[in-house]
Design an enzyme around this catalytic site. Structure first.
Site, PDB file in Angstrom:
ATOM      1  N   ASP B  55     113.463  43.262  90.622  1.00  0.00           N
ATOM      2  CA  ASP B  55     114.087  42.573  91.728  1.00  0.00           C
ATOM      3  C   ASP B  55     114.089  43.535  92.885  1.00  0.00           C
ATOM      4  OD1 ASP B  55     115.282  40.219  92.663  1.00  0.00           O
ATOM      5  OD2 ASP B  55     116.544  40.125  90.885  1.00  0.00           O
ATOM      6  N   ARG B 299     104.934  46.213  93.776  1.00  0.00           N
ATOM      7  CA  ARG B 299     105.899  46.930  92.954  1.00  0.00           C
ATOM      8  C   ARG B 299     105.442  48.344  92.650  1.00  0.00           C
ATOM      9  NH1 ARG B 299     107.574  43.908  87.706  1.00  0.00           N
ATOM     10  NH2 ARG B 299     108.485  45.982  87.504  1.00  0.00           N
ATOM     11  N   TYR B 307     104.870  35.440  93.166  1.00  0.00           N
ATOM     12  CA  TYR B 307     105.595  34.184  92.953  1.00  0.00           C
ATOM     13  C   TYR B 307     104.660  33.069  93.395  1.00  0.00           C
ATOM     14  CZ  TYR B 307     109.997  36.760  92.450  1.00  0.00           C
ATOM     15  OH  TYR B 307     111.001  37.588  92.026  1.00  0.00           O
ATOM     16  N   PRO B 384     114.825  33.240  92.710  1.00  0.00           N
ATOM     17  CA  PRO B 384     114.730  34.704  92.739  1.00  0.00           C
ATOM     18  C   PRO B 384     113.973  35.265  93.938  1.00  0.00           C
ATOM     19  CG  PRO B 384     113.127  33.831  91.200  1.00  0.00           C
ATOM     20  CD  PRO B 384     113.893  32.641  91.740  1.00  0.00           C
TER      21      PRO B 384
END
Lengths: 728, 728
Positions: B55, B299, B307, B384
């Site tokens: 996240d 990341r 997504y 999210p």
């Protein structure tokens, strides 16, 4: 592998054997752990950690720590020293007052500033780093799966060197017998000073006021041999003696420390001070009128270190030892109280104390046939107040480590090893000259007026302090011309006298004017640049991790100008040919950036460029990872961390750029034209070893791979439903 | 204490019982570990760590981590996101192109920026922090010497609450039965997806597309009870349900989540991308012409999270579950390929994948009688993509933790606990409103032109993104008027409707104009100031560690002006009287800064001031440590880190200053005149508990101690020889 005193023997054949696990030895082991070199490191001392032994960490040392990924640990835990306050006697009253303030670290010379931290913590960072990295790099080497471990309570007892094997790269010319001590034997006696009813550690056993205890340890283990003194024999390709001022290795080699000692005696107290002196959390140089000097070094955990002058006259005859029985915390404190008057100072907690006699000595030779090396206190001793000892010692091994590793790994030939003595013995000579001048100024009585010729001028002291600060920062180091430093001039004059140029026909001279502030022989300065692919700002030095890799840094200039882009494309073609140095000198089974890492920094508008504007060799392809997004950078304003203005700060032309070669230790080897492939080729040919199969290496650049891979992706039909809508 | 599934029972009486060891539960335990609160934290899951669950970490979350001393760990290991690239269909060709770039974090709102890191690492930071701190704070509490440990594989099976004891501070009104599972029982089933021949973790088991497995776990343990399902009973003063969207605690309390779900289904892939899409290392919002949208989240470790929209039509009827059997990595990738055309994308390594259905729900109540609380997903669920879930959940517990701790520790009364629901339920409502708008804009089809009313305007999307960024940063949180936030207005309207003002006669209203940028109800912004005693620069927030302490920050102004100095001296007198709130509310056996820490920042010339210009209460005395050098700061230029210009940036008058009260969570309670002691006194009297013996406390300020101590130091005679010179 042996970790504890008296445990099992380690491997009997090693690439590198290190004697001494202080800062120099640990730095060497740390390099070896990064480069996957089979290494043992032994220390005669037990595992007990002592108080004291703090030292300033210069900003260059922090840069080096950061290149090993633990700079932040030192930065966070340490006390930062920002300002030096000079206190001198008032001309009329003789009472001390603050006469000046100067920054402790000269602004803008580094992204770090000088800090102070307990040596035990620094050793902890090294131990963690050595363990973690050696487990990774040696995991596939039989017998070394557990990596490199520091072996305490292990003492070398004999050293043999087979000179006929010195130039045979694969040979093990060094044979050493190691004796394993019990923990009890390996723990030095400390004076059991009692203060305020509690025991107190002192450091006299390591001070130059006490004699060496190696022979004592040896004698003791002979007596106890039946009990614990087990011996083993180790054969090594290379060896480092980092075993301190009384170096056993140096003695075995018959090398000498040369220099002199003074009769100035200083005491050291590490206390939590109770005082009304207002600058107790500043670094202070305090000259009293006639009671001597104090240096204040504020430390972590509320501690303050005081260096306190105990004798105020110099005896030129020199050499006698002082009356040790009169030196204790009470007498040292009394001297401090006398010097600090009218301010008051005392303490309830003393962490450690010691005393020492100032002297400066340097080793006559730093290596035997470039097989056995000496580093740290084994080849230079001086006074501790300038905060140089631990720093210069670690930097010795930082200079040596990558050289030995690249020879052991077979990427470089042995010619580069001579540069260790040339570069570091010169630094040691400069250091003791500096320390000699600085100590004399610090220990002398302040001049009463301009006619007082025996006294020390406080103006002169301030100027010396400011100049000394640049030296002490460690960033002023400037290595001379050599096979790995492409600059003009006489290499013997620029170093310690050792001849370190290679074949004249392969000598390359930099064009320093193309990057005025990237000085050949000095460490690469750091300014912020942005990653082209993700816009993240990096201090340039953060990209130069210590992993044994050479860097070719292409300041690509403005690639939106067609002529400039054409130059970069031509350079890309040469670099990616099967005859290029990138290809020839990189083992075929190693990653594309294991020997050379090609980094570029361009100056075109970031938003008008992508990495795909560069030839593939600038952002290499990997079949599993795709393109490499971490090689191309841009001189641009960041969103949150300002503007590094790297081209201007490096003195590089924003249109035409330049090319730079950096050694694995961040020192600048060469500066030249952006497309001067031929000089790069010539430079590396001077000492690098052609790798069997290197020329057959396919796809360093990978554009073939890329097109193959990308073209194989079948696009799905436009309107094909993958998952039904929830309503379906 | 129980660490592993099936091990021994823990203490049966606790101050706080936490159910759920996700981010919210760990944050709560972390606070308790700092404040020395006897706490157990249990989680039904086993100890296995799963991939995925990354996240974004908002900049406010990083500020909070930093207040717990592990911000740097997240900062170093994470991927930093700097820029958002918006990709939209070209108006003519329909082909996607980069239409805009905006900074991912708005410049200058925080000293951190948004980053992305695997949740497993974040949990590791918490576990280390909880262990280290609780061992320190609980070392003298019988039965708790080992500190607080997270107990995995432990499931609550019944909950009883004795309402008659709710307002009895010392009572244990909560009784919970805990069942210990075996590791096997506690490990959830994962889909054993195989891709390219290797197993692959998916996260569907935690997705809202799958049903809760708590009942399944319970049934299973009943069957296996003879083997492992041991039960114990725990009594607690307070309890937190941080047990996720299917919260067992919430169900026991009979509280509900209220809201709706859409039928938009999104897939998630964590891959090392192989692609020619140039912005794959940027955060991207990509709207295709008619194939849906992709959000790219770069990341750490070369991974990229995508997504990917799987359904392109919204069904207002809502509620049906999608056809899960069609959702797999191949089908999700195919959707991504369709959206990203003409760019190509594939992968060889997929780390994790999942899918979810967008919905927004918020709990109707956050606590039962301010004894049992709910936090995190147990009281708010949403999509999210905005990177909010973990952040808001942790911030729930960050808001609650210090309040519960100060009530348990007896420094505050229970009145402050109501502010948890008032403050955090309001945030949850704002969050789902934000997420609802943002998800609709992101899932919608781009408008073809201004007349296309069903499509989403890309200009509107960009504006929403920019506005959303401020909300998403976490720094815009503005808590309403309450007993701990001294601002005007209707507290029920400013919060979630709960009444949280105390007695009207104790209500204090801030003078916001004295510090325009230190906004009452918001977190204290951070600018650099220098420590007066050592000149070290600190970001002001770095001084505000989360240890449960309230801060009184005195912006002392220019103390070289006699009138201003007189004000500070009068304030010092009041603060150090035996009737002052500092004295009355601090337990006599605690350190002077355990309940309140008095910090000051002055604006006089640094070099003309020492800490001794301030009254002693501003730099308190300790008999062992001497003066405290870490309480007085100055608004001055630093040598190496620029100029914080704190007075100007905080909007504080440089001559007159002001005073500020900060809550233990860095939120601003009050702003007033620099010498308005009376308002401070009134404010704290509203909720603090007078400490027995507090008024008798001697020497909070310690000037008596100082003069006693310093005067006892006997100065040695001027010319007394401490150690003979070497020549003697």
């Amino acid at each position: 592998m042996a970790q504890e005193a008296g445990s099992a023997d380690g491997p009997s054949e090693v690439d590198v054997l290190i004697v001494g696990a202080g800062p120099a030895g640990l730095m060497m082991a740390n390099w070896m752990s990064r480069c996957g070199i089979r290494t043992r490191i032994v220390d005669k001392r037990g595992t007990k950690i002592y108080n004291g032994q703090a030292d300033g960490l210069q900003c260059r040392t922090l840069e080096i720590f950061d290149s090993f990924d633990f700079g932040h640990r030192a930065w966070i835990e340490s006390n930062h020293m920002l300002e030096i306050c000079l206190w001198n006697p008032d001309a009329k009253t003789g009472i001390i007052h603050r006469s000046d303030r100067i920054p402790d670290t000269i602004p803008n010379i580094s992204r770090f500033q000088q800090v102070v931290l307990h040596q035990g913590r620094i050793e902890r960072f090294f131990l963690d780093s050595i363990s973690e990295n050696s487990k990774r790099t040696l995991k596939d080497v039989p017998g070394w799966e557990d990596g490199i471990k520091v072996e305490h309570g292990v003492l070398p007892t004999s050293l043999e060197f087979d000179e006929t094997l010195a130039e045979n790269t694969d040979a093990y010319p060094i044979t050493v017998k190691l004796r394993h001590l019990s923990e009890e034997e390996a723990t030095p006696k400390q004076s059991a000073t009692s203060l305020n009813g509690s025991g107190l550690q002192d450091g006299l056993f390591r001070s130059n006021l006490s004699s060496d205890d190696t022979q004592e340890l040896l004698d003791k283990t002979k007596l106890l041999q039946a009990k614990a003194g087990r011996e083993e024999t180790v054969k090594a390709k290379y060896m480092l003696g980092a075993d301190g001022a009384h170096s056993w290795v140096r003695n075995q080699l018959g090398f000498k420390l040369q220099g002199e000692s003074t009769d100035y005696i200083w005491g050291v107290l590490d206390i939590v001070p109770i005082t009304d002196f207002p600058d107790i959390r500043m670094r202070c140089a305090i000259h009293s009128e006639s009671s001597g000097s104090v240096m204040v070094i504020p430390r972590e955990n509320k501690l303050v270190r005081l260096y306190i002058q105990l004798t105020t006259t110099e005896n030129a005859g020199g050499g006698q030892k002082a009356d040790r029985s009169k030196i204790n915390p009470e007498s040292i404190l009394a001297s401090a109280q006398r010097i600090l008057r009218p301010y008051k100072i005392t303490y309830r907690y003393c962490d450690w104390w010691t005393a020492y006699q100032i002297g400066q000595r340097v080793g006559d030779s730093f290596s035997l046939k470039e097989r056995i090396f000496l580093a740290g206190d084994a080849v230079h001793t001086h006074s501790p107040k300038a905060g140089q000892g631990m720093n210069v010692s670690m930097q010795d091994a930082f200079n040596l480590g990558w050289k030995v590793a690249s020879v052991v790994n077979g990427t470089s030939n042995r010619s580069i090893l001579k540069t260790y003595q040339s570069e570091r013995r010169r630094i040691a000579q400069d250091l003791i000259d500096f320390d000699h001048r600085f100590s004399r100024l610090f220990s002398g009585r302040p001049a009463k007026d301009v006619l007082d010729e025996e006294g020390i001028s406080m103006d002169e002291f301030k100027r010396a302090f400011e100049k000394g600060n640049l030296f002490a920062s460690g960033v002023a180091v400037d290595y001379g011309a050599s096979i790995v430093v492409a600059k003009s001039g006489d290499s013997t004059k620029q170093g310690d006298g050792t001849e370190v140029l290679g074949a004249e026909k392969l000598r390359v001279i930099s064009n320093q004017g193309l990057a005025a502030e990237i000085k050949v022989g000095m460490r690469m300065p750091s300014f912020k640049v942005l990653n082209q692919a993700d816009a993240r700002p990096w201090h340039f030095q953060e990209l130069l991790k210590s992993n044994g890799t050479w860097r070719v840094v292409v300041f690509a200039g403005n690639i939106k100008i067609p002529d400039q882009m054409a130059k970069i494309n031509r350079l890309g073609e040469k670099l990616s040919s099967s005859a290029s140095f990138l290809t020839r000198f990189t083992p075929p089974n190693k990653r594309y950036d294991s020997v050379f890492e090609l980094l570029s920094v361009h100056s075109a508008p970031r938003q008008e460029v992508t990495i795909f504007d560069f030839p593939p060799v600038f952002h290499p392809w990997d079949d599993n990872d795709g393109w490499d997004y971490w090689k191309i950078f841009v001189d641009d304003v960041s969103y949150h961390e300002g503007y590094g203005d790297a081209y201007n700060n490096y003195g590089v032309n924003k249109e035409k750029g330049c090319a730079v070669i950096l050694r694995p230790d961040q020192y600048v080897s060469w500066v030249g034209e952006v497309d001067d492939y031929e000089s790069m080729e010539k430079f590396f040919s001077g000492f690098m070893v052609e790798q069997p199969g290197g020329r057959d290496r396919v796809g360093v650049n990978g554009w073939e791979g890329m097109s193959r891979e990308i073209n194989s992706i079948a696009l799905p039909a436009t309107d094909e439903a993958v998952v039904g809508t929830a309503a379906a």
